[in-house]
Design a protein around this motif. Structure first.
Motif, PDB file in Angstrom:
ATOM      1  N   ALA A  72       0.830  -1.209   0.000  1.00  0.00           N
ATOM      2  CA  ALA A  72       0.000   0.000   0.000  1.00  0.00           C
ATOM      3  C   ALA A  72       0.863   1.256   0.000  1.00  0.00           C
ATOM      4  O   ALA A  72       0.646   2.184  -0.788  1.00  0.00           O
ATOM      5  CB  ALA A  72      -0.928  -0.008   1.224  1.00  0.00           C
ATOM      6  N   ALA A  73       1.859   1.289   0.889  1.00  0.00           N
ATOM      7  CA  ALA A  73       2.721   2.471   1.005  1.00  0.00           C
ATOM      8  C   ALA A  73       3.509   2.719  -0.275  1.00  0.00           C
ATOM      9  O   ALA A  73       3.618   3.864  -0.741  1.00  0.00           O
ATOM     10  CB  ALA A  73       3.666   2.304   2.189  1.00  0.00           C
ATOM     11  N   CYS A  74       4.048   1.658  -0.856  1.00  0.00           N
ATOM     12  CA  CYS A  74       4.892   1.818  -2.049  1.00  0.00           C
ATOM     13  C   CYS A  74       4.079   2.191  -3.280  1.00  0.00           C
ATOM     14  O   CYS A  74       4.499   3.056  -4.072  1.00  0.00           O
ATOM     15  CB  CYS A  74       5.679   0.542  -2.308  1.00  0.00           C
ATOM     16  N   SER A  75       2.922   1.561  -3.469  1.00  0.00           N
ATOM     17  CA  SER A  75       2.136   1.830  -4.675  1.00  0.00           C
ATOM     18  C   SER A  75       1.550   3.239  -4.649  1.00  0.00           C
ATOM     19  O   SER A  75       1.691   4.003  -5.619  1.00  0.00           O
ATOM     20  CB  SER A  75       1.035   0.788  -4.855  1.00  0.00           C
ATOM     21  N   ILE A  76       0.937   3.627  -3.541  1.00  0.00           N
ATOM     22  CA  ILE A  76       0.348   4.961  -3.468  1.00  0.00           C
ATOM     23  C   ILE A  76       1.438   6.016  -3.292  1.00  0.00           C
ATOM     24  O   ILE A  76       1.329   7.139  -3.803  1.00  0.00           O
ATOM     25  CB  ILE A  76      -0.680   5.029  -2.319  1.00  0.00           C
ATOM     26  N   GLY A  77       2.513   5.662  -2.586  1.00  0.00           N
ATOM     27  CA  GLY A  77       3.640   6.585  -2.463  1.00  0.00           C
ATOM     28  C   GLY A  77       4.277   6.881  -3.808  1.00  0.00           C
ATOM     29  O   GLY A  77       4.661   8.024  -4.092  1.00  0.00           O
ATOM     30  N   ALA A  78       4.408   5.861  -4.647  1.00  0.00           N
ATOM     31  CA  ALA A  78       4.964   6.056  -5.991  1.00  0.00           C
ATOM     32  C   ALA A  78       4.101   7.010  -6.807  1.00  0.00           C
ATOM     33  O   ALA A  78       4.600   7.900  -7.509  1.00  0.00           O
ATOM     34  CB  ALA A  78       5.082   4.706  -6.700  1.00  0.00           C
ATOM     35  N   LEU A  79       2.792   6.822  -6.687  1.00  0.00           N
ATOM     36  CA  LEU A  79       1.852   7.677  -7.420  1.00  0.00           C
ATOM     37  C   LEU A  79       1.991   9.134  -6.985  1.00  0.00           C
ATOM     38  O   LEU A  79       2.111  10.048  -7.811  1.00  0.00           O
ATOM     39  CB  LEU A  79       0.426   7.179  -7.183  1.00  0.00           C
ATOM     40  N   PHE A  80       2.012   9.366  -5.672  1.00  0.00           N
ATOM     41  CA  PHE A  80       1.994  10.736  -5.168  1.00  0.00           C
ATOM     42  C   PHE A  80       3.385  11.379  -5.134  1.00  0.00           C
ATOM     43  O   PHE A  80       3.489  12.601  -4.998  1.00  0.00           O
ATOM     44  CB  PHE A  80       1.319  10.796  -3.809  1.00  0.00           C
ATOM     45  N   GLY A  91      -1.084   2.943   5.964  1.00  0.00           N
ATOM     46  CA  GLY A  91       0.139   2.708   5.208  1.00  0.00           C
ATOM     47  C   GLY A  91       0.141   3.471   3.895  1.00  0.00           C
ATOM     48  O   GLY A  91       1.172   4.024   3.485  1.00  0.00           O
ATOM     49  N   ALA A  92      -1.008   3.508   3.239  1.00  0.00           N
ATOM     50  CA  ALA A  92      -1.110   4.246   1.982  1.00  0.00           C
ATOM     51  C   ALA A  92      -0.842   5.732   2.210  1.00  0.00           C
ATOM     52  O   ALA A  92      -0.135   6.383   1.432  1.00  0.00           O
ATOM     53  CB  ALA A  92      -2.489   4.042   1.367  1.00  0.00           C
ATOM     54  N   ASN A  93      -1.379   6.282   3.299  1.00  0.00           N
ATOM     55  CA  ASN A  93      -1.160   7.698   3.593  1.00  0.00           C
ATOM     56  C   ASN A  93       0.276   7.971   4.018  1.00  0.00           C
ATOM     57  O   ASN A  93       0.835   9.032   3.713  1.00  0.00           O
ATOM     58  CB  ASN A  93      -2.144   8.167   4.669  1.00  0.00           C
ATOM     59  N   LEU A  94       0.879   7.016   4.716  1.00  0.00           N
ATOM     60  CA  LEU A  94       2.295   7.157   5.045  1.00  0.00           C
ATOM     61  C   LEU A  94       3.130   7.180   3.767  1.00  0.00           C
ATOM     62  O   LEU A  94       4.085   7.954   3.638  1.00  0.00           O
ATOM     63  CB  LEU A  94       2.742   6.018   5.954  1.00  0.00           C
TER      64      LEU A  94
END
Length: 396
Positions: A208-216, A331-334
Protein backbone atom coordinates in the motif's frame (compact mmCIF):
# COMPACT_ATOMS: atom_id res chain seq x y z
CA UNK A 1 -25.24 -2.30 -5.71
CA UNK A 2 -26.65 -2.45 -2.16
CA UNK A 3 -28.00 0.91 -0.99
CA UNK A 4 -25.70 0.71 2.02
CA UNK A 5 -22.76 0.99 -0.38
CA UNK A 6 -24.25 4.22 -1.74
CA UNK A 7 -24.11 5.71 1.77
CA UNK A 8 -20.47 4.62 2.12
CA UNK A 9 -19.57 6.09 -1.29
CA UNK A 10 -21.13 9.46 -0.38
CA UNK A 11 -19.20 9.46 2.88
CA UNK A 12 -15.96 8.62 1.07
CA UNK A 13 -16.63 11.46 -1.38
CA UNK A 14 -16.94 13.96 1.46
CA UNK A 15 -13.82 12.65 3.20
CA UNK A 16 -11.82 12.73 -0.03
CA UNK A 17 -12.96 16.28 -0.74
CA UNK A 18 -11.82 17.57 2.65
CA UNK A 19 -8.46 15.84 2.21
CA UNK A 20 -7.62 17.21 -1.22
CA UNK A 21 -9.31 20.62 -1.31
CA UNK A 22 -6.89 22.44 1.00
CA UNK A 23 -4.15 22.35 -1.66
CA UNK A 24 -6.16 24.71 -3.84
CA UNK A 25 -6.99 27.09 -0.97
CA UNK A 26 -3.59 27.52 0.69
CA UNK A 27 -3.05 31.15 -0.44
CA UNK A 28 -6.49 32.21 0.85
CA UNK A 29 -6.04 30.41 4.17
CA UNK A 30 -2.51 31.76 4.66
CA UNK A 31 -3.64 35.32 3.97
CA UNK A 32 -6.69 35.14 6.24
CA UNK A 33 -4.86 33.43 9.10
CA UNK A 34 -1.80 35.70 8.75
CA UNK A 35 0.64 32.81 8.39
CA UNK A 36 3.19 31.91 5.72
CA UNK A 37 2.28 29.66 2.82
CA UNK A 38 4.57 26.93 4.17
CA UNK A 39 2.88 27.14 7.58
CA UNK A 40 -0.52 26.84 5.92
CA UNK A 41 0.87 23.82 4.05
CA UNK A 42 1.30 22.05 7.39
CA UNK A 43 -2.50 21.68 7.39
CA UNK A 44 -1.92 19.00 4.74
CA UNK A 45 0.88 17.31 6.69
CA UNK A 46 -1.14 17.46 9.92
CA UNK A 47 -4.05 15.80 8.15
CA UNK A 48 -1.82 13.04 6.81
CA UNK A 49 -0.37 12.29 10.24
CA UNK A 50 -3.88 12.26 11.72
CA UNK A 51 -4.76 9.53 9.22
CA UNK A 52 -1.58 7.52 9.81
CA UNK A 53 -1.67 7.57 13.60
CA UNK A 54 -5.28 8.25 14.53
CA UNK A 55 -6.94 5.74 12.21
CA UNK A 56 -5.51 2.50 13.66
CA UNK A 57 -5.70 3.79 17.26
CA UNK A 58 -9.38 4.74 17.03
CA UNK A 59 -10.17 1.51 15.20
CA UNK A 60 -8.51 -0.60 17.90
CA UNK A 61 -10.21 1.29 20.74
CA UNK A 62 -13.63 0.91 19.10
CA UNK A 63 -13.29 -2.77 18.25
CA UNK A 64 -15.99 -3.83 20.74
CA UNK A 65 -18.51 -1.42 19.22
CA UNK A 66 -20.86 -2.49 16.39
CA UNK A 67 -19.42 -1.36 13.05
CA UNK A 68 -22.46 0.75 12.19
CA UNK A 69 -22.17 2.59 15.49
CA UNK A 70 -18.48 3.20 14.78
CA UNK A 71 -19.26 4.59 11.33
CA UNK A 72 -21.85 6.94 12.83
CA UNK A 73 -19.40 8.09 15.49
CA UNK A 74 -16.70 8.69 12.87
CA UNK A 75 -18.97 10.76 10.64
CA UNK A 76 -20.01 12.85 13.66
CA UNK A 77 -16.28 13.41 14.26
CA UNK A 78 -15.88 14.35 10.60
CA UNK A 79 -18.73 16.88 10.83
CA UNK A 80 -17.31 18.33 14.04
CA UNK A 81 -13.82 18.69 12.56
CA UNK A 82 -14.99 20.44 9.40
CA UNK A 83 -17.40 22.70 11.27
CA UNK A 84 -14.58 23.69 13.62
CA UNK A 85 -12.38 24.41 10.60
CA UNK A 86 -15.11 26.58 9.08
CA UNK A 87 -15.45 28.81 12.16
CA UNK A 88 -11.89 28.58 13.53
CA UNK A 89 -10.76 32.03 14.75
CA UNK A 90 -7.08 31.11 14.55
CA UNK A 91 -4.65 28.76 12.83
CA UNK A 92 -4.31 26.21 15.63
CA UNK A 93 -8.06 25.62 15.97
CA UNK A 94 -8.14 25.16 12.20
CA UNK A 95 -5.36 22.58 12.58
CA UNK A 96 -7.32 20.78 15.33
CA UNK A 97 -10.35 20.65 13.05
CA UNK A 98 -8.23 19.16 10.27
CA UNK A 99 -6.77 16.50 12.58
CA UNK A 100 -10.24 15.51 13.86
CA UNK A 101 -11.43 15.05 10.28
CA UNK A 102 -8.26 13.06 9.51
CA UNK A 103 -8.86 10.65 12.40
CA UNK A 104 -12.25 9.94 10.86
CA UNK A 105 -10.57 9.34 7.47
CA UNK A 106 -8.15 6.70 8.69
CA UNK A 107 -10.68 4.71 10.68
CA UNK A 108 -13.55 5.14 8.19
CA UNK A 109 -11.80 3.52 5.25
CA UNK A 110 -10.62 0.67 7.46
CA UNK A 111 -14.07 -0.07 8.93
CA UNK A 112 -15.96 0.92 5.77
CA UNK A 113 -13.94 -1.54 3.68
CA UNK A 114 -14.81 -4.41 6.02
CA UNK A 115 -18.49 -3.39 6.09
CA UNK A 116 -18.57 -3.19 2.28
CA UNK A 117 -16.91 -6.60 1.93
CA UNK A 118 -19.50 -8.15 4.27
CA UNK A 119 -22.40 -6.70 2.27
CA UNK A 120 -21.68 -8.81 -0.83
CA UNK A 121 -20.81 -12.36 -1.83
CA UNK A 122 -17.28 -13.62 -1.15
CA UNK A 123 -16.47 -13.40 -4.86
CA UNK A 124 -17.26 -9.65 -5.05
CA UNK A 125 -15.49 -8.27 -1.98
CA UNK A 126 -12.73 -6.41 -3.83
CA UNK A 127 -15.29 -4.88 -6.18
CA UNK A 128 -17.36 -3.67 -3.19
CA UNK A 129 -14.25 -2.12 -1.61
CA UNK A 130 -13.40 -0.44 -4.91
CA UNK A 131 -16.87 1.14 -4.95
CA UNK A 132 -16.22 2.71 -1.55
CA UNK A 133 -12.92 4.11 -2.79
CA UNK A 134 -14.69 5.39 -5.90
CA UNK A 135 -16.06 8.12 -3.65
CA UNK A 136 -12.49 9.08 -2.81
CA UNK A 137 -11.42 9.12 -6.47
CA UNK A 138 -14.47 11.09 -7.63
CA UNK A 139 -13.56 13.67 -4.98
CA UNK A 140 -10.45 14.35 -7.09
CA UNK A 141 -12.55 14.87 -10.21
CA UNK A 142 -15.51 16.80 -8.78
CA UNK A 143 -15.26 17.50 -5.05
CA UNK A 144 -11.86 19.15 -4.85
CA UNK A 145 -12.28 21.40 -7.94
CA UNK A 146 -15.78 22.39 -6.75
CA UNK A 147 -14.54 23.09 -3.23
CA UNK A 148 -11.66 25.18 -4.61
CA UNK A 149 -14.07 27.16 -6.81
CA UNK A 150 -16.41 27.81 -3.87
CA UNK A 151 -13.52 28.78 -1.59
CA UNK A 152 -11.95 31.16 -4.08
CA UNK A 153 -15.25 32.92 -4.79
CA UNK A 154 -17.09 32.78 -1.46
CA UNK A 155 -14.21 32.41 0.97
CA UNK A 156 -12.39 29.28 2.15
CA UNK A 157 -14.70 28.93 5.16
CA UNK A 158 -17.60 28.37 2.76
CA UNK A 159 -15.81 25.29 1.45
CA UNK A 160 -15.65 23.72 4.90
CA UNK A 161 -19.32 24.57 5.49
CA UNK A 162 -20.12 22.81 2.20
CA UNK A 163 -18.16 19.75 3.33
CA UNK A 164 -19.96 19.85 6.69
CA UNK A 165 -23.22 19.63 4.74
CA UNK A 166 -21.88 16.58 2.89
CA UNK A 167 -21.10 15.07 6.28
CA UNK A 168 -24.70 15.56 7.43
CA UNK A 169 -25.98 13.84 4.28
CA UNK A 170 -23.53 10.99 4.90
CA UNK A 171 -24.69 10.65 8.50
CA UNK A 172 -28.32 10.37 7.45
CA UNK A 173 -27.40 7.82 4.77
CA UNK A 174 -25.44 5.61 7.16
CA UNK A 175 -28.16 5.71 9.82
CA UNK A 176 -30.87 4.87 7.28
CA UNK A 177 -29.15 2.45 4.92
CA UNK A 178 -26.24 0.61 6.54
CA UNK A 179 -27.48 -2.57 8.26
CA UNK A 180 -26.43 -3.59 11.74
CA UNK A 181 -23.52 -6.01 11.73
CA UNK A 182 -22.81 -8.11 14.81
CA UNK A 183 -19.76 -7.37 16.91
CA UNK A 184 -17.03 -9.82 16.01
CA UNK A 185 -17.10 -12.70 18.49
CA UNK A 186 -14.28 -12.53 21.02
CA UNK A 187 -13.24 -9.09 19.78
CA UNK A 188 -10.82 -7.24 22.03
CA UNK A 189 -7.97 -4.79 21.70
CA UNK A 190 -5.51 -7.55 22.60
CA UNK A 191 -6.97 -9.84 19.93
CA UNK A 192 -6.83 -7.07 17.32
CA UNK A 193 -3.25 -6.16 18.19
CA UNK A 194 -2.16 -9.71 17.34
CA UNK A 195 -2.42 -8.59 13.73
CA UNK A 196 0.80 -6.62 14.29
CA UNK A 197 2.72 -9.89 14.55
CA UNK A 198 1.61 -11.18 11.15
CA UNK A 199 4.24 -10.71 8.40
CA UNK A 200 1.72 -10.87 5.57
CA UNK A 201 -0.25 -7.97 7.02
CA UNK A 202 2.88 -5.83 7.10
CA UNK A 203 3.70 -6.87 3.55
CA UNK A 204 0.21 -5.69 2.50
CA UNK A 205 0.91 -2.40 4.29
CA UNK A 206 4.24 -2.17 2.45
CA UNK A 207 2.51 -2.72 -0.88
CA UNK A 208 0.00 0.00 0.00
CA UNK A 209 2.72 2.47 1.01
CA UNK A 210 4.89 1.82 -2.05
CA UNK A 211 2.14 1.83 -4.68
CA UNK A 212 0.35 4.96 -3.47
CA UNK A 213 3.64 6.58 -2.46
CA UNK A 214 4.96 6.06 -5.99
CA UNK A 215 1.85 7.68 -7.42
CA UNK A 216 1.99 10.74 -5.17
CA UNK A 217 5.76 11.19 -5.42
CA UNK A 218 5.04 12.27 -8.99
CA UNK A 219 1.59 13.81 -8.48
CA UNK A 220 2.48 16.11 -5.57
CA UNK A 221 4.67 18.22 -7.84
CA UNK A 222 2.58 17.84 -10.96
CA UNK A 223 1.57 21.53 -11.17
CA UNK A 224 5.10 22.97 -11.59
CA UNK A 225 6.04 20.07 -13.87
CA UNK A 226 3.10 20.71 -16.21
CA UNK A 227 3.63 24.48 -16.28
CA UNK A 228 7.43 24.72 -16.24
CA UNK A 229 8.41 21.58 -18.18
CA UNK A 230 5.41 20.70 -20.35
CA UNK A 231 4.44 24.31 -21.06
CA UNK A 232 0.78 24.31 -20.02
CA UNK A 233 -0.74 27.50 -18.67
CA UNK A 234 -1.91 27.56 -15.06
CA UNK A 235 -5.49 27.78 -16.36
CA UNK A 236 -5.10 24.35 -17.96
CA UNK A 237 -4.30 22.64 -14.65
CA UNK A 238 -7.91 22.09 -13.56
CA UNK A 239 -8.96 20.05 -16.64
CA UNK A 240 -5.65 18.20 -16.54
CA UNK A 241 -6.11 17.23 -12.89
CA UNK A 242 -9.68 16.17 -13.68
CA UNK A 243 -8.18 13.92 -16.37
CA UNK A 244 -5.87 12.44 -13.73
CA UNK A 245 -8.88 11.97 -11.44
CA UNK A 246 -10.74 10.15 -14.22
CA UNK A 247 -7.81 7.75 -14.42
CA UNK A 248 -8.08 7.17 -10.66
CA UNK A 249 -11.75 6.23 -10.98
CA UNK A 250 -11.20 3.86 -13.91
CA UNK A 251 -8.15 2.18 -12.37
CA UNK A 252 -9.89 1.74 -9.02
CA UNK A 253 -12.93 0.06 -10.57
CA UNK A 254 -10.84 -2.18 -12.85
CA UNK A 255 -8.61 -3.11 -9.93
CA UNK A 256 -11.66 -4.16 -7.94
CA UNK A 257 -12.91 -6.39 -10.75
CA UNK A 258 -9.56 -8.07 -11.31
CA UNK A 259 -8.63 -8.45 -7.63
CA UNK A 260 -11.72 -10.59 -7.01
CA UNK A 261 -10.20 -13.10 -9.44
CA UNK A 262 -6.50 -12.90 -8.49
CA UNK A 263 -5.07 -10.53 -5.89
CA UNK A 264 -1.37 -11.10 -6.50
CA UNK A 265 -1.67 -11.07 -10.29
CA UNK A 266 -3.63 -7.81 -10.09
CA UNK A 267 -1.02 -6.21 -7.84
CA UNK A 268 1.87 -7.34 -10.02
CA UNK A 269 0.11 -6.16 -13.18
CA UNK A 270 -0.80 -2.70 -11.90
CA UNK A 271 2.52 -2.13 -10.13
CA UNK A 272 4.35 -3.20 -13.29
CA UNK A 273 2.17 -0.86 -15.35
CA UNK A 274 2.76 1.96 -12.83
CA UNK A 275 6.52 1.50 -13.11
CA UNK A 276 6.40 1.62 -16.90
CA UNK A 277 4.04 4.63 -16.97
CA UNK A 278 6.29 6.57 -14.60
CA UNK A 279 9.36 5.89 -16.74
CA UNK A 280 7.44 6.90 -19.87
CA UNK A 281 6.27 10.07 -18.13
CA UNK A 282 9.85 11.31 -17.77
CA UNK A 283 9.90 11.52 -21.58
CA UNK A 284 6.29 12.53 -22.37
CA UNK A 285 6.41 15.35 -19.77
CA UNK A 286 8.10 17.46 -22.45
CA UNK A 287 5.12 17.41 -24.86
CA UNK A 288 1.55 18.51 -24.10
CA UNK A 289 -0.67 15.82 -25.63
CA UNK A 290 1.52 12.83 -24.64
CA UNK A 291 1.84 14.28 -21.12
CA UNK A 292 -1.94 14.61 -20.75
CA UNK A 293 -2.49 11.01 -21.91
CA UNK A 294 0.23 9.71 -19.62
CA UNK A 295 -1.29 11.61 -16.70
CA UNK A 296 -4.54 9.68 -17.01
CA UNK A 297 -2.69 6.35 -17.24
CA UNK A 298 -0.69 7.35 -14.17
CA UNK A 299 -3.85 7.74 -12.11
CA UNK A 300 -5.30 4.47 -13.39
CA UNK A 301 -2.17 2.40 -12.78
CA UNK A 302 -1.60 3.87 -9.32
CA UNK A 303 -5.10 3.44 -7.92
CA UNK A 304 -5.67 0.07 -9.57
CA UNK A 305 -3.75 -1.47 -6.67
CA UNK A 306 -6.06 -0.17 -3.92
CA UNK A 307 -8.85 -2.80 -3.89
CA UNK A 308 -6.28 -5.61 -4.04
CA UNK A 309 -4.08 -4.46 -1.16
CA UNK A 310 -7.09 -3.54 1.00
CA UNK A 311 -8.71 -6.95 0.45
CA UNK A 312 -5.37 -8.65 1.04
CA UNK A 313 -4.90 -6.84 4.36
CA UNK A 314 -8.39 -7.99 5.43
CA UNK A 315 -7.70 -11.58 4.35
CA UNK A 316 -4.32 -11.81 6.05
CA UNK A 317 -5.41 -10.21 9.32
CA UNK A 318 -6.71 -13.56 10.67
CA UNK A 319 -9.55 -12.58 12.99
CA UNK A 320 -8.75 -8.87 13.08
CA UNK A 321 -9.92 -7.63 9.65
CA UNK A 322 -10.95 -4.16 10.82
CA UNK A 323 -7.57 -3.22 12.26
CA UNK A 324 -5.76 -4.88 9.35
CA UNK A 325 -7.76 -2.78 6.93
CA UNK A 326 -7.18 0.41 8.94
CA UNK A 327 -3.42 -0.21 9.04
CA UNK A 328 -3.35 -0.69 5.26
CA UNK A 329 -5.22 2.61 4.76
CA UNK A 330 -2.75 4.33 7.08
CA UNK A 331 0.14 2.71 5.21
CA UNK A 332 -1.11 4.25 1.98
CA UNK A 333 -1.16 7.70 3.59
CA UNK A 334 2.30 7.16 5.05
CA UNK A 335 3.43 6.32 1.52
CA UNK A 336 1.97 9.63 0.31
CA UNK A 337 3.97 11.52 2.95
CA UNK A 338 7.21 9.67 2.19
CA UNK A 339 6.82 9.94 -1.59
CA UNK A 340 6.05 13.66 -1.41
CA UNK A 341 8.98 14.28 0.96
CA UNK A 342 11.52 12.37 -1.13
CA UNK A 343 10.24 13.97 -4.32
CA UNK A 344 10.65 17.40 -2.77
CA UNK A 345 14.20 16.62 -1.69
CA UNK A 346 15.18 15.73 -5.26
CA UNK A 347 13.84 19.09 -6.46
CA UNK A 348 15.66 20.93 -3.67
CA UNK A 349 18.83 19.11 -4.69
CA UNK A 350 18.57 20.66 -8.13
CA UNK A 351 17.54 17.62 -10.18
CA UNK A 352 14.50 19.33 -11.70
CA UNK A 353 10.76 18.84 -11.71
CA UNK A 354 10.91 15.44 -13.40
CA UNK A 355 13.11 14.02 -10.63
CA UNK A 356 10.19 13.12 -8.28
CA UNK A 357 8.95 10.78 -11.01
CA UNK A 358 12.12 8.72 -10.58
CA UNK A 359 11.40 8.52 -6.85
CA UNK A 360 8.05 7.06 -7.90
CA UNK A 361 9.79 4.53 -10.14
CA UNK A 362 11.91 3.35 -7.23
CA UNK A 363 8.91 3.05 -4.88
CA UNK A 364 6.86 1.16 -7.49
CA UNK A 365 9.77 -1.25 -8.09
CA UNK A 366 10.03 -1.81 -4.33
CA UNK A 367 6.30 -2.49 -4.27
CA UNK A 368 6.78 -5.14 -6.96
CA UNK A 369 9.49 -6.81 -4.87
CA UNK A 370 7.31 -6.81 -1.74
CA UNK A 371 4.41 -8.28 -3.72
CA UNK A 372 6.67 -11.05 -5.05
CA UNK A 373 7.83 -11.80 -1.50
CA UNK A 374 4.23 -11.95 -0.29
CA UNK A 375 3.36 -14.35 -3.13
CA UNK A 376 6.35 -16.54 -2.22
CA UNK A 377 5.11 -16.74 1.40
CA UNK A 378 1.68 -17.75 0.08
CA UNK A 379 3.24 -20.60 -1.88
CA UNK A 380 5.33 -21.68 1.11
CA UNK A 381 2.31 -21.68 3.42
CA UNK A 382 0.28 -23.64 0.89
CA UNK A 383 3.07 -26.22 0.54
CA UNK A 384 3.36 -26.51 4.33
CA UNK A 385 -0.38 -27.02 4.68
CA UNK A 386 -0.49 -29.69 1.97
CA UNK A 387 2.51 -31.45 3.52
CA UNK A 388 0.83 -31.50 6.91
CA UNK A 389 -2.40 -32.93 5.49
CA UNK A 390 -0.82 -35.74 3.44
CA UNK A 391 0.40 -37.87 6.39
CA UNK A 392 -3.02 -37.54 7.97
CA UNK A 393 -4.63 -38.71 4.74
CA UNK A 394 -2.30 -41.74 4.49
CA UNK A 395 -2.90 -42.69 8.11
CA UNK A 396 -6.62 -42.70 7.49
Amino acid sequence: MPLALVALVISAFGIGTTEFVVSGLLPEIANDMHVTLSTAGLLISGYAMGVVIGGPVVTALGIRMPRKAMLILLIVLFITGNLLAAVAPDYWLLMIGRVLAAICHGAFFGIGSVVAADLVDESKRSHAISLVFTGLTVANVVGSPLGTFVGQNLGWRSTFLMITGLGLISLIGIIALVPQQPVQEGASVRQELKVLALPQVWLAVGIAACSIGALFAAYTYIAPLLTEITGFSSGALTPLLMLFGTGLVIGNLLGGRFADRAQITTLLAFLGLLTVVLVVFTFTAHAKIPAAITLMFLGGAGFGTVPAFMTRAIDKAQGAPTLGSAIAASGANLGISVGAYLGGRTIDAGYGYTSPIWVGVGMAALGLAITALSAALDRRDKTTTVGALEPAAHSG
